[in-house]
Design a protein around this motif. Structure first.
Motif, PDB file in Angstrom:
ATOM      1  N   LEU A 112       0.822  -1.207   0.000  1.00 46.30           N
ATOM      2  CA  LEU A 112       0.000   0.000   0.000  1.00 46.30           C
ATOM      3  C   LEU A 112       0.858   1.260   0.000  1.00 46.30           C
ATOM      4  O   LEU A 112       1.965   1.260   0.545  1.00 46.30           O
ATOM      5  CB  LEU A 112      -0.893   0.026   1.246  1.00 46.30           C
ATOM      6  CG  LEU A 112      -1.860  -1.143   1.415  1.00 46.30           C
ATOM      7  CD1 LEU A 112      -2.445  -1.136   2.813  1.00 46.30           C
ATOM      8  CD2 LEU A 112      -2.957  -1.044   0.378  1.00 46.30           C
ATOM      9  N   ASP A 113       0.336   2.326  -0.594  1.00 47.96           N
ATOM     10  CA  ASP A 113       0.910   3.664  -0.472  1.00 47.96           C
ATOM     11  C   ASP A 113       0.009   4.431   0.488  1.00 47.96           C
ATOM     12  O   ASP A 113      -1.222   4.433   0.330  1.00 47.96           O
ATOM     13  CB  ASP A 113       0.959   4.383  -1.817  1.00 47.96           C
ATOM     14  CG  ASP A 113       2.052   3.852  -2.733  1.00 47.96           C
ATOM     15  OD1 ASP A 113       2.981   3.184  -2.232  1.00 47.96           O
ATOM     16  OD2 ASP A 113       1.980   4.118  -3.940  1.00 47.96           O
ATOM     17  N   LEU A 114       0.614   5.072   1.483  1.00 45.61           N
ATOM     18  CA  LEU A 114      -0.147   5.813   2.478  1.00 45.61           C
ATOM     19  C   LEU A 114       0.091   7.308   2.313  1.00 45.61           C
ATOM     20  O   LEU A 114       1.228   7.746   2.145  1.00 45.61           O
ATOM     21  CB  LEU A 114       0.272   5.398   3.894  1.00 45.61           C
ATOM     22  CG  LEU A 114       0.200   3.913   4.238  1.00 45.61           C
ATOM     23  CD1 LEU A 114       0.694   3.688   5.655  1.00 45.61           C
ATOM     24  CD2 LEU A 114      -1.206   3.390   4.070  1.00 45.61           C
ATOM     25  N   ASN A 115      -0.975   8.069   2.355  1.00 47.75           N
ATOM     26  CA  ASN A 115      -0.910   9.531   2.390  1.00 47.75           C
ATOM     27  C   ASN A 115      -1.646   9.949   3.653  1.00 47.75           C
ATOM     28  O   ASN A 115      -2.758   9.482   3.912  1.00 47.75           O
ATOM     29  CB  ASN A 115      -1.600  10.164   1.179  1.00 47.75           C
ATOM     30  CG  ASN A 115      -0.831   9.913  -0.084  1.00 47.75           C
ATOM     31  OD1 ASN A 115       0.344  10.239  -0.165  1.00 47.75           O
ATOM     32  ND2 ASN A 115      -1.486   9.322  -1.078  1.00 47.75           N
ATOM     33  N   GLY A 116      -1.025  10.834   4.441  1.00 49.08           N
ATOM     34  CA  GLY A 116      -1.675  11.232   5.677  1.00 49.08           C
ATOM     35  C   GLY A 116      -1.116  12.502   6.260  1.00 49.08           C
ATOM     36  O   GLY A 116      -0.285  13.178   5.650  1.00 49.08           O
ATOM     37  N   VAL A 117      -1.590  12.796   7.474  1.00 44.12           N
ATOM     38  CA  VAL A 117      -1.199  14.015   8.178  1.00 44.12           C
ATOM     39  C   VAL A 117      -0.887  13.679   9.627  1.00 44.12           C
ATOM     40  O   VAL A 117      -1.656  12.957  10.277  1.00 44.12           O
ATOM     41  CB  VAL A 117      -2.331  15.072   8.125  1.00 44.12           C
ATOM     42  CG1 VAL A 117      -1.956  16.312   8.914  1.00 44.12           C
ATOM     43  CG2 VAL A 117      -2.670  15.425   6.695  1.00 44.12           C
ATOM     44  N   PHE A 118       0.246  14.176  10.104  1.00 45.20           N
ATOM     45  CA  PHE A 118       0.615  14.091  11.513  1.00 45.20           C
ATOM     46  C   PHE A 118       0.397  15.454  12.153  1.00 45.20           C
ATOM     47  O   PHE A 118       0.605  16.482  11.512  1.00 45.20           O
ATOM     48  CB  PHE A 118       2.106  13.744  11.688  1.00 45.20           C
ATOM     49  CG  PHE A 118       2.434  12.305  11.479  1.00 45.20           C
ATOM     50  CD1 PHE A 118       2.044  11.350  12.402  1.00 45.20           C
ATOM     51  CD2 PHE A 118       3.162  11.906  10.372  1.00 45.20           C
ATOM     52  CE1 PHE A 118       2.359  10.023  12.208  1.00 45.20           C
ATOM     53  CE2 PHE A 118       3.484  10.585  10.176  1.00 45.20           C
ATOM     54  CZ  PHE A 118       3.086   9.635  11.108  1.00 45.20           C
ATOM     55  N   ARG A 119      -0.001  15.465  13.431  1.00 47.00           N
ATOM     56  CA  ARG A 119       0.024  16.675  14.243  1.00 47.00           C
ATOM     57  C   ARG A 119       1.302  16.621  15.059  1.00 47.00           C
ATOM     58  O   ARG A 119       1.550  15.646  15.755  1.00 47.00           O
ATOM     59  CB  ARG A 119      -1.177  16.732  15.193  1.00 47.00           C
ATOM     60  CG  ARG A 119      -2.501  16.964  14.503  1.00 47.00           C
ATOM     61  CD  ARG A 119      -3.642  17.108  15.500  1.00 47.00           C
ATOM     62  NE  ARG A 119      -3.564  16.244  16.655  1.00 47.00           N
ATOM     63  CZ  ARG A 119      -4.017  14.986  16.716  1.00 47.00           C
ATOM     64  NH1 ARG A 119      -4.569  14.447  15.661  1.00 47.00           N
ATOM     65  NH2 ARG A 119      -3.912  14.286  17.819  1.00 47.00           N
ATOM     66  N   ALA A 120       2.114  17.669  14.969  1.00 46.25           N
ATOM     67  CA  ALA A 120       3.403  17.675  15.664  1.00 46.25           C
ATOM     68  C   ALA A 120       3.708  19.067  16.190  1.00 46.25           C
ATOM     69  O   ALA A 120       3.065  20.045  15.804  1.00 46.25           O
ATOM     70  CB  ALA A 120       4.510  17.218  14.711  1.00 46.25           C
ATOM     71  N   GLN A 121       4.717  19.152  17.057  1.00 48.44           N
ATOM     72  CA  GLN A 121       5.165  20.427  17.616  1.00 48.44           C
ATOM     73  C   GLN A 121       6.431  20.862  16.885  1.00 48.44           C
ATOM     74  O   GLN A 121       7.386  20.096  16.802  1.00 48.44           O
ATOM     75  CB  GLN A 121       5.458  20.275  19.116  1.00 48.44           C
ATOM     76  CG  GLN A 121       4.254  19.875  19.934  1.00 48.44           C
ATOM     77  CD  GLN A 121       3.195  20.967  19.955  1.00 48.44           C
ATOM     78  OE1 GLN A 121       3.504  22.138  20.116  1.00 48.44           O
ATOM     79  NE2 GLN A 121       1.954  20.568  19.775  1.00 48.44           N
ATOM     80  N   VAL A 122       6.432  22.090  16.344  1.00 48.48           N
ATOM     81  CA  VAL A 122       7.582  22.608  15.603  1.00 48.48           C
ATOM     82  C   VAL A 122       7.930  24.014  16.066  1.00 48.48           C
ATOM     83  O   VAL A 122       7.111  24.706  16.674  1.00 48.48           O
ATOM     84  CB  VAL A 122       7.325  22.620  14.077  1.00 48.48           C
ATOM     85  CG1 VAL A 122       7.075  21.230  13.536  1.00 48.48           C
ATOM     86  CG2 VAL A 122       6.193  23.554  13.721  1.00 48.48           C
ATOM     87  N   VAL A 123       9.161  24.410  15.761  1.00 49.18           N
ATOM     88  CA  VAL A 123       9.627  25.777  15.946  1.00 49.18           C
ATOM     89  C   VAL A 123      10.031  26.283  14.573  1.00 49.18           C
ATOM     90  O   VAL A 123      10.726  25.588  13.837  1.00 49.18           O
ATOM     91  CB  VAL A 123      10.839  25.824  16.914  1.00 49.18           C
ATOM     92  CG1 VAL A 123      11.436  27.211  16.967  1.00 49.18           C
ATOM     93  CG2 VAL A 123      10.435  25.356  18.301  1.00 49.18           C
ATOM     94  N   SER A 124       9.605  27.489  14.216  1.00 51.31           N
ATOM     95  CA  SER A 124       9.963  28.059  12.914  1.00 51.31           C
ATOM     96  C   SER A 124      11.446  28.408  12.897  1.00 51.31           C
ATOM     97  O   SER A 124      11.981  28.917  13.873  1.00 51.31           O
ATOM     98  CB  SER A 124       9.149  29.318  12.638  1.00 51.31           C
ATOM     99  OG  SER A 124       7.795  28.995  12.533  1.00 51.31           O
ATOM    100  N   SER A 125      12.103  28.109  11.760  1.00 53.62           N
ATOM    101  CA  SER A 125      13.506  28.486  11.578  1.00 53.62           C
ATOM    102  C   SER A 125      13.628  29.153  10.214  1.00 53.62           C
ATOM    103  O   SER A 125      12.657  29.236   9.465  1.00 53.62           O
ATOM    104  CB  SER A 125      14.429  27.266  11.673  1.00 53.62           C
ATOM    105  OG  SER A 125      14.326  26.477  10.516  1.00 53.62           O
ATOM    106  N   GLU A 126      14.825  29.623   9.879  1.00 53.12           N
ATOM    107  CA  GLU A 126      15.028  30.333   8.612  1.00 53.12           C
ATOM    108  C   GLU A 126      14.774  29.453   7.393  1.00 53.12           C
ATOM    109  O   GLU A 126      14.266  29.900   6.382  1.00 53.12           O
ATOM    110  CB  GLU A 126      16.452  30.877   8.555  1.00 53.12           C
ATOM    111  CG  GLU A 126      16.732  31.924   9.602  1.00 53.12           C
ATOM    112  CD  GLU A 126      18.187  32.334   9.615  1.00 53.12           C
ATOM    113  OE1 GLU A 126      18.946  31.902   8.734  1.00 53.12           O
ATOM    114  OE2 GLU A 126      18.550  33.085  10.519  1.00 53.12           O
ATOM    115  N   ASN A 127      15.145  28.186   7.458  1.00 51.70           N
ATOM    116  CA  ASN A 127      15.070  27.302   6.288  1.00 51.70           C
ATOM    117  C   ASN A 127      13.929  26.308   6.342  1.00 51.70           C
ATOM    118  O   ASN A 127      13.841  25.452   5.486  1.00 51.70           O
ATOM    119  CB  ASN A 127      16.388  26.537   6.141  1.00 51.70           C
ATOM    120  CG  ASN A 127      17.549  27.478   5.969  1.00 51.70           C
ATOM    121  OD1 ASN A 127      17.404  28.519   5.369  1.00 51.70           O
ATOM    122  ND2 ASN A 127      18.695  27.115   6.507  1.00 51.70           N
TER     123      ASN A 127
END
Length: 164
Positions: A112-127
């Motif tokens: 199978l090929d899976l397409n999905g979405v995770f909810r995660a915690q991130v910090v914005s950086s320059e790149n």
């Protein structure tokens, strides 16, 4: 000088041993601060923000697919990657070279090929973004995520900050 004056004068002196003990305590304190990166953690102005990470996982077995249930928390090595928010599965498209050298594709019977979405915690950086404030994540980056004994390699397609 009387006996009591001599004892008082001697009690206020610092010896070399006292100085060494104070230096050792300061060195231990500095070592702990550096070891656990406490300066950045205490005085950092970065804020973790919830993000939606769109991903694709190709050629996943049905056993691995069974682990991908909503709200399952996935890990990378020792860090939390995120919780699964949504998922779509489709038969895997497999490419091979035929006898005349052309690429041909077909749907695999079990993978199978899976397409999905995770909810995660991130910090914005320059790149891009830093996952949990320490791991770079941007479209095109790949991760091996684990949960429930299964290990699956995913490719990040998009990182969007969640609307509040």
């Amino acid at each position: 000088m009387t006996d009591s004056n001599v004892k008082t004068a001697k009690g206020l002196r610092f010896s070399v041993i006292d100085f060494v003990i104070v230096l050792m305590i300061l060195a231990c304190f500095v070592g702990v601060v550096l070891r656990y990166d406490l300066v950045n953690k205490l005085f950092s102005k970065t804020v973790l923000t919830e993000a939606r990470i769109t991903f694709v996982a190709e050629a996943v077995t049905p056993e691995e697919r069974a682990v991908f249930t909503e709200s399952t928390v996935f890990y990378t090595d020792r860090d939390v990657f995120g919780a699964l928010s949504s998922l779509e599965a489709a038969p895997a498209i497999v490419y091979y070279e035929n006898s005349i050298g052309s690429l041909v594709h077909y749907e695999h019977a079990t993978l199978l090929d899976l397409n999905g979405v995770f909810r995660a915690q991130v910090v914005s950086s320059e790149n891009g973004y830093l996952l949990n404030g320490n791991t770079f994540i941007a479209p095109g980056s790949t991760f091996t995520v684990m949960a429930g004994g299964a290990s699956v390699r995913i490719t990040v397609l998009r990182v969007n900050l969640a609307e509040e």
